[in-house]
Scaffold this active site. Structure first.
Site, PDB file in Angstrom:
ATOM      1  N   GLY A 171     -38.641  -4.083   6.166  1.00 22.07           N
ATOM      2  CA  GLY A 171     -38.488  -3.174   5.042  1.00 22.07           C
ATOM      3  C   GLY A 171     -37.502  -3.634   3.991  1.00 22.07           C
ATOM      4  CD  GLU A 172     -32.737  -6.566   5.525  1.00 19.45           C
ATOM      5  OE1 GLU A 172     -32.148  -7.584   5.139  1.00 19.45           O
ATOM      6  OE2 GLU A 172     -32.318  -5.823   6.413  1.00 19.45           O
ATOM      7  CG  ASP A 173     -36.665  -9.594   3.761  1.00 18.79           C
ATOM      8  OD1 ASP A 173     -35.483  -9.390   3.471  1.00 18.79           O
ATOM      9  OD2 ASP A 173     -37.034 -10.463   4.563  1.00 18.79           O
ATOM     10  CB  THR A 174     -41.612  -7.121   1.666  1.00 19.03           C
ATOM     11  OG1 THR A 174     -41.886  -6.465   2.904  1.00 19.03           O
ATOM     12  CG2 THR A 174     -41.270  -8.575   1.901  1.00 19.03           C
ATOM     13  NE  ARG A 175     -40.767   0.345   4.202  1.00 21.16           N
ATOM     14  CZ  ARG A 175     -40.083   0.293   5.335  1.00 21.16           C
ATOM     15  NH1 ARG A 175     -38.824   0.626   5.353  1.00 21.16           N
ATOM     16  NH2 ARG A 175     -40.658  -0.076   6.440  1.00 21.16           N
ATOM     17  N   GLY A 195     -38.171  13.146  13.923  1.00 21.38           N
ATOM     18  CA  GLY A 195     -38.150  13.722  15.262  1.00 21.38           C
ATOM     19  C   GLY A 195     -39.033  13.005  16.263  1.00 21.38           C
ATOM     20  CD  GLU A 209     -43.330  -3.401  13.733  1.00 19.52           C
ATOM     21  OE1 GLU A 209     -43.951  -4.126  12.915  1.00 19.52           O
ATOM     22  OE2 GLU A 209     -42.642  -2.437  13.365  1.00 19.52           O
TER      23      GLU A 209
END
Length: 175
Positions: free
Chosen positions: A24-28, A56, A90
């Site tokens: 996420g930090e690179d490409t989101r 939740g 993942e």
């Protein structure tokens, strides 16, 4: 974009057409956002962790279910992907599912040379070294062995990913 050929025929029912794996930090906010939007606009049901996991819920089990219930996977491998133990976990599960089925996996190397992933050099080497240093601080011998085994699985997964035909996206602003 034409309906992707690999999604047309399948006897098994899946919850998602595509599972989108990225750091996420690179490409989101850039490339992955554009890719996600394009997939949705094509009518493809796409799992992306910040879209599909509700507050939740247990993140790990939701990610595992998303991977297992997807007809295909796209891994956007970026410069910090291997620094994330979540991403590496993942990747291991995606490759296990792919190796046990006829489903499609498309690696996209976003500002990363696939040979660096294959050889685990450069930034990838730094990431693995970072994880090993952290794991070596574990005092419990059994836990340390389990963590060492995890590193081996990650290394194998990285090599398998880099050996697949994929797309290399270099020197592109937002894709």
């Amino acid at each position: 974009m034409k309906k992707l050929k690999f999604l047309e025929s399948s006897a098994q029912k899946y919850s998602y057409d595509v599972f989108l794996s990225s750091s996420g930090e690179d490409t989101r906010k850039t490339f992955t956002d554009h890719l996600y939007t394009a997939l949705i606009n094509e009518g493809l049901s796409t799992f992306r962790d910040n879209e599909e996991i509700k507050s939740g819920e247990i993140i790990k089990s939701e990610l595992e279910n998303g991977i297992q219930q997807s007809r295909s996977w796209i891994v956007v491998f970026s410069k910090n992907y291997a620094f994330s133990s979540w991403c590496l976990e993942e990747l291991v599960l995606i490759l296990e599912c792919r190796n046990n089925s006829k489903r499609y996996l498309l690696p996209i190397f976003y500002h990363v040379d696939p040979s660096h992933v294959r050889k685990q050099s450069g930034r990838i080497s730094e990431a693995i070294d970072h994880h090993e240093e952290k794991f070596n601080k574990e005092v419990d011998e059994t836990k340390r062995k389990n963590l060492t085994d995890k590193i081996k699985r990650w290394r194998t997964a990285l090599t398998q990913l880099a050996n697949l035909a994929g797309m290399s996206v270099q020197n592109v602003a937002d894709g």
